[in-house]
Scaffold this active site. Structure first.
Site, PDB file in Angstrom:
ATOM      1  N   GLU A  53       1.242  -1.014  -0.409  1.00  0.00           N
ATOM      2  CA  GLU A  53      -0.416   0.385  -0.298  1.00  0.00           C
ATOM      3  C   GLU A  53       0.811   1.048   0.056  1.00  0.00           C
ATOM      4  O   GLU A  53       1.986   1.004   0.494  1.00  0.00           O
ATOM      5  CB  GLU A  53      -1.201   0.055   1.598  1.00  0.00           C
ATOM      6  CG  GLU A  53      -2.052   1.063   0.987  1.00  0.00           C
ATOM      7  CD  GLU A  53      -3.149   0.997   2.299  1.00  0.00           C
ATOM      8  OE1 GLU A  53      -4.012   1.420   2.388  1.00  0.00           O
ATOM      9  OE2 GLU A  53      -2.085   1.188   3.284  1.00  0.00           O
TER      10      GLU A  53
ATOM     11  N   GLY B  60       1.765   1.811  11.217  1.00  0.00           N
ATOM     12  CA  GLY B  60       1.838   0.926  12.599  1.00  0.00           C
ATOM     13  C   GLY B  60       1.660  -0.581  12.524  1.00  0.00           C
ATOM     14  O   GLY B  60       1.630  -1.184  12.951  1.00  0.00           O
ATOM     15  N   ALA B  61       0.733  -0.406  11.195  1.00  0.00           N
ATOM     16  CA  ALA B  61       0.123  -1.748  10.567  1.00  0.00           C
ATOM     17  C   ALA B  61      -0.215  -2.197   9.426  1.00  0.00           C
ATOM     18  O   ALA B  61      -0.748  -0.726   8.892  1.00  0.00           O
ATOM     19  CB  ALA B  61      -0.693  -2.900  11.813  1.00  0.00           C
TER      20      ALA B  61
ATOM     21  N   GLU C 170      -2.949  -3.810   6.987  1.00  0.00           N
ATOM     22  CA  GLU C 170      -4.068  -4.949   6.507  1.00  0.00           C
ATOM     23  C   GLU C 170      -4.652  -5.847   5.117  1.00  0.00           C
ATOM     24  O   GLU C 170      -5.474  -6.542   5.008  1.00  0.00           O
ATOM     25  CB  GLU C 170      -5.810  -4.009   6.453  1.00  0.00           C
ATOM     26  CG  GLU C 170      -5.888  -3.589   5.174  1.00  0.00           C
ATOM     27  CD  GLU C 170      -5.537  -2.234   5.126  1.00  0.00           C
ATOM     28  OE1 GLU C 170      -5.883  -1.163   4.505  1.00  0.00           O
ATOM     29  OE2 GLU C 170      -4.581  -1.623   5.799  1.00  0.00           O
TER      30      GLU C 170
ATOM     31  N   GLU D  90      -7.118  -3.018  11.872  1.00  0.00           N
ATOM     32  CA  GLU D  90      -7.061  -3.911  10.826  1.00  0.00           C
ATOM     33  C   GLU D  90      -7.775  -4.968  10.437  1.00  0.00           C
ATOM     34  O   GLU D  90      -7.994  -5.578   9.494  1.00  0.00           O
ATOM     35  CB  GLU D  90      -5.674  -4.788  11.582  1.00  0.00           C
ATOM     36  CG  GLU D  90      -4.325  -3.508  11.550  1.00  0.00           C
ATOM     37  CD  GLU D  90      -4.206  -2.424  10.166  1.00  0.00           C
ATOM     38  OE1 GLU D  90      -4.480  -2.461   9.550  1.00  0.00           O
ATOM     39  OE2 GLU D  90      -4.339  -1.231  10.994  1.00  0.00           O
TER      40      GLU D  90
ATOM     41  N   HIS E  41     -10.568  -3.914   8.624  1.00  0.00           N
ATOM     42  CA  HIS E  41     -10.584  -3.271   7.435  1.00  0.00           C
ATOM     43  C   HIS E  41     -10.553  -5.156   6.580  1.00  0.00           C
ATOM     44  O   HIS E  41     -10.634  -4.960   5.159  1.00  0.00           O
ATOM     45  CB  HIS E  41      -8.377  -3.204   6.980  1.00  0.00           C
ATOM     46  CG  HIS E  41      -8.321  -1.823   7.661  1.00  0.00           C
ATOM     47  ND1 HIS E  41      -9.352  -0.923   6.785  1.00  0.00           N
ATOM     48  CD2 HIS E  41      -7.637  -1.004   7.758  1.00  0.00           C
ATOM     49  CE1 HIS E  41      -9.299   0.504   6.845  1.00  0.00           C
ATOM     50  NE2 HIS E  41      -8.036   0.434   7.571  1.00  0.00           N
TER      51      HIS E  41
ATOM     52  N   GLU F 182     -10.131   3.881   5.611  1.00  0.00           N
ATOM     53  CA  GLU F 182      -9.611   4.238   6.952  1.00  0.00           C
ATOM     54  C   GLU F 182     -10.460   5.153   8.273  1.00  0.00           C
ATOM     55  O   GLU F 182     -10.395   5.068   9.067  1.00  0.00           O
ATOM     56  CB  GLU F 182      -7.992   5.110   6.938  1.00  0.00           C
ATOM     57  CG  GLU F 182      -7.734   4.523   5.900  1.00  0.00           C
ATOM     58  CD  GLU F 182      -6.419   3.145   6.215  1.00  0.00           C
ATOM     59  OE1 GLU F 182      -7.494   3.463   7.051  1.00  0.00           O
ATOM     60  OE2 GLU F 182      -5.634   2.759   6.150  1.00  0.00           O
TER      61      GLU F 182
END
Length: 834
Positions: A123, A257-258, A260, A294, A297, A316
């Site tokens: 992404e 941070g993370a 998905e 996440e 998502h 988001e």
């Protein structure tokens, strides 16, 4: 404005077969991708490919010529191509680099041996860096992935492993075919990992993975939370998680941070791992929030995906809201909506008040603009707040019913905002598009002035701004019902009695300006204990915002803060700390006034300091455990000599990993600030390099950067560029601490200018690139610094990824400087009066 063509309009892939060989030792990869798809034109087709060496290409078995063009386009030509379905085969190779996007290494050390994983981050448009594809969210396809790697490693992908065999001293791993999905969600992780596993009620296998440097016990909380959150979303969305497994992987190096990725969610270690007895309550809550974000998502973004990046909020904003809805259901004792108001809401209101800020939905014409969308305060926090406002406006049942219908109608497809609005309109019987499109397409938000017999709305700004006649449909949510509840014009005639409030529950995206007599009646309720925690929190923060916007005076915050000295709720104290922090900028150059502000801080916190002390009390609620750190922080800012001595004694008599994780960063920062020798800092930096604990690393970075020694500050700034000390993923944390601290601000700003070439080289390919001008703007305070910021950054506005954040940065610093010049003398006078 630069624009790019949308390749999906000319070639629509349906299926990829990707065979990739990873050579970690030589930092290379090579592969073949076979794409089945439909082209809309004759003679040629276009794919995305960036920094790849294209070695061969065929179309339907016939050799095709190929060339690269701007905008990462790979053009394949064959005179026999006609519009219709074709099979494209491309051979290619590329390099594994340290940029933390595309395919990159993650470094860690275990038992004294340096090791690494290989991981992907695609992404928003980085899949093209690893294989030729149509790298757009609307270009959904199925994927068959075969990875050839070294032996003796764990190989994870989006789907379960179909087969795994050793061939020619290599490990060949084939995965089950993915569902129809976007290229940016494809992922894999390769390396030495261990796991904890469980299963949902519907039979989905859930695994939490980490490197062997992390303990097995640190995976337990994440596993339990991931299972419960998946089960919650299955029920809430009315559509079961559609994959057979979901892996959650803690990566040592990860810029976000993370992420998905469908069935293979990747995290920073601090966002997934909870070490029993060594993790603070706030970090534990944060981990639960990130996991829930996440996992939501997997539906919002993965199962149903926006057509193009202008609708990023469909991913988001909803994930931002759903993480709170899920955590509130799983951990009701946390009262997480108070945290929501003290964190997400405040972030949104502060950013959204600056002239020139982007709206939630913004047109995107070029990939370089995509990175500017990932503004946490807008597309995440504000977008989530707008959806929460909608949820309360139409009712929770209608909101949930609309979401269930949305997933049933659009599973495995791409959508735009109106598709969701239509489903919510059917469920609620209301015109949702008319209500919501105004909010997501307009930047900013209103302040509602409560006057004698009318309500008046206008756009709220902090600092200079263009004149605005924007209005919003505002759900007033008054404490006593008034007519109309929805304010759709600039003024309405109605009466709000003193003591009554608007926006009860803090669910709508506006602030309220009460006249003095009305505010006085609300403060009487506050003193009498008649306001709920959310009301107390909201009332104080609105006064802070009104002062920032020059509607009221910052000097008025001083007596207001004192009225909160009996407060016991941690989230409300977060806002009290913020209000005191707002006043700090006015007293930096006045030593006497600064001493008075420090005294105000200590005096306000004194009652709770006496109640809580330094040590946890048996069976105390988690809110008190969290509050202790905030209270001690205010007391230490107040330079209470007993508190400073106690903090230093605790540091001297307790090992770092045995310090209370709620207080550890405070204790370290106090020791460094008041007794911080060069030897001490060197010892702490060595501990920072060696520890595997992500939370201890965070506490150490916060503590070490509290130094007032200019030689040490210069050393810390140099460390940002040393990956053996500060990983690139953590550079922003160190930079923020240093640019926002008075003693290090000037050096940090000079370092920014001196090291811009390094910043560009290290971060320009990542969506965090604009963090440097953003964070610099959050710290600079003087007119001289404003002019210097302009001189340095204005020539860089030609860079699409930086243009908006630079403009906002200039506006933000201008507003701060003008407010200091306007209110500074009044604040100082009010402080010295006592």
């Amino acid at each position: 404005m630069k624009t790019v063509s949308r390749l999906i309009q000319a070639f629509a892939p349906a299926h990829y077969k990707l065979s990739l060989t990873l050579n970690r030792t030589e930092r290379t990869f090579s592969g073949v991708v076979t794409i089945t798809g439909i082209t809309a034109q004759d003679n040629l087709l276009r794919l995305h490919a960036k920094d790849l060496e294209i070695e061969s290409a065929t179309i339907d078995g016939h050799k095709a010529s190929f060339r690269t063009e701007e905008n990462d386009e790979l053009v394949l030509e064959n005179d026999d191509i006609q519009a219709g379905e074709h099979i494209v085969v491309v051979g290619f190779s590329g390099k594994i680099t340290d940029g933390m996007h595309g395919l990159y290494p993650c470094y860690f050390e275990h038992d004294g041996i340096k090791k690494e994983l290989l991981a992907t981050q695609f992404e928003s448009h980085h899949a093209r860096e690893v294989f030729p594809c149509v790298d757009e969210p609307e270009a959904k396809a199925t994927f068959d992935v075969i990875l050839t790697t070294e032996k003796g490693v764990t190989v994870l992908g989006n789907m379960p492993v179909k087969s795994q065999v050793e061939e020619a001293d290599k490990l060949v791993t084939s995965f089950d075919r993915t569902p129809r999905m976007s290229s940016y969600l494809l992922a894999w992780v390769v390396g030495e990992l261990h796991k904890k596993s469980g299963q949902t009620k519907t039979g989905v296998e859930v695994n939490v993975w980490a490197t062997p440097a992390q303990s097995s016990e640190s995976l337990d909380f994440a596993l339990d939370t991931a299972i419960k959150a998946t089960e919650f979303f299955n029920e809430y969305f009315g559509t079961d998680y559609p994959l057979p497994k979901c892996d959650h992987v803690a990566l040592p190096d990860f810029t976000s941070g993370a992420m998905e990725n469908w069935g293979l969610i990747t995290y920073r270690e601090i966002c997934l791992l909870v070490e029993p007895g060594q993790t603070s309550i706030s970090t534990k809550r944060y981990v639960a929030m990130v996991i829930s974000h996440e996992l939501s998502h997997q539906w919002f973004g993965n199962l149903v995906t926006m057509k193009w990046w202008n609708n990023l909020w469909l991913n988001e904003s909803f994930a931002n809201l759903m993480e709170y809805i899920a955590v509130d259901a799983l951990f009701p004792e946390w009262n997480i909506w108070l945290d929501y108001s003290s964190q997400e809401v405040i972030m949104a209101l502060r950013r959204d008040a600056i002239d020139g800020v982007q709206p939630v939905q913004l047109e995107v014409n070029h990939p370089d603009e995509i990175t500017t969308l990932f503004d946490g305060a807008i597309v995440y926090a504000k977008g989530g707040r707008l959806l929460r406002m909608l949820q309360h406006y139409i009712g929770h049942d209608a909101f949930q019913a609309g979401l269930k219908a949305y997933f049933k109608s659009y599973a495995y497809q791409n959508t735009e905002g109106d598709d969701l609005w239509n489903e919510l309109a059917k469920a609620s019987g209301q015109d949702i598009a008319a209500f919501m499109n105004t909010w997501i397409s307009q930047a900013g938000y209103p302040v509602v002035h409560v006057e004698s017999n009318k309500l008046r709305q206008e756009q709220f700004f902090v600092g200079n701004h263009q004149s605005s006649s924007q209005t919003w449909p505002i759900p007033l949510e008054a404490s006593v019902p008034i007519t109309p509840n929805l304010m759709q014009t600039s003024e309405i005639t109605t009466l709000v009695q003193p003591g009554e409030r608007l926006n009860v529950g803090d669910t709508a995206h506006f602030i309220t300006h009460y006249q003095d007599d009305h505010l006085a009646s609300l403060l009487e309720q506050l003193k009498a204990g008649a306001l709920k925690p959310i009301d107390r929190l909201q009332l104080l923060h609105e006064q802070v915002m009104l002062a920032r916007g020059s509607i009221t005076s910052n000097a008025a915050l001083i007596p207001l803060i004192s009225t909160y000295s009996h407060e016991t709720i941690d989230s409300v104290w977060d806002v009290i700390s913020l209000a005191i922090g707002e006043l700090k900028k006015f007293v930096e150059t006045d030593e006497a006034a600064e001493k008075k502000l420090r005294k105000l801080s200590a005096v306000t916190a004194h009652e709770q300091f006496k109640r809580l002390g330094w040590e946890p009390i048996a069976d105390e609620p988690e809110t008190d455990t969290q509050l202790r750190g905030t209270i001690l922080g205010l007391t230490l800012y107040g330079e209470d000599p007993v508190a400073i001595k106690k903090a230093c004694e605790l540091f001297d008599t307790t090992s770092l990993d045995e310090l209370d994780p709620e207080l550890r960063s405070l204790i370290i920062s106090t020791k460094v600030r008041y007794e911080g020798s060069q030897d001490l800092v060197n010892t702490l930096l060595d501990s920072y390099r060696k520890t595997h604990s992500p939370e201890l690393k965070s506490d150490l970075s916060s503590g070490i950067t509290s130094s007032r020694d200019h030689d040490i500050i210069a050393q810390l700034l140099d460390a940002i560029k040393d990956p053996e000390t500060v990983r690139p993923q953590d550079a922003f944390r160190w930079y923020v601490y240093l640019i926002r601290t008075r003693d290090s601000r000037d050096q940090a700003w000079q370092w920014t200018k001196d090291n811009w070439d390094w910043i560009e080289k290290t971060f320009s390919g990542d969506k965090s690139y604009d963090d440097f001008p953003r964070y610099a703007a959050s710290g600079l305070m003087t007119r001289e610094q404003l002019e210097d910021y302009k001189a340095f950054f204005e020539p860089k506005k030609s860079i699409l990824a930086l243009k908006r954040v630079i403009e906002l940065g200039i506006n933000e610093i201008e507003a701060r400087v003008e407010l200091i010049e306007k209110d500074g003398s009044h604040v100082i006078k009010a402080l010295l009066k006592d």
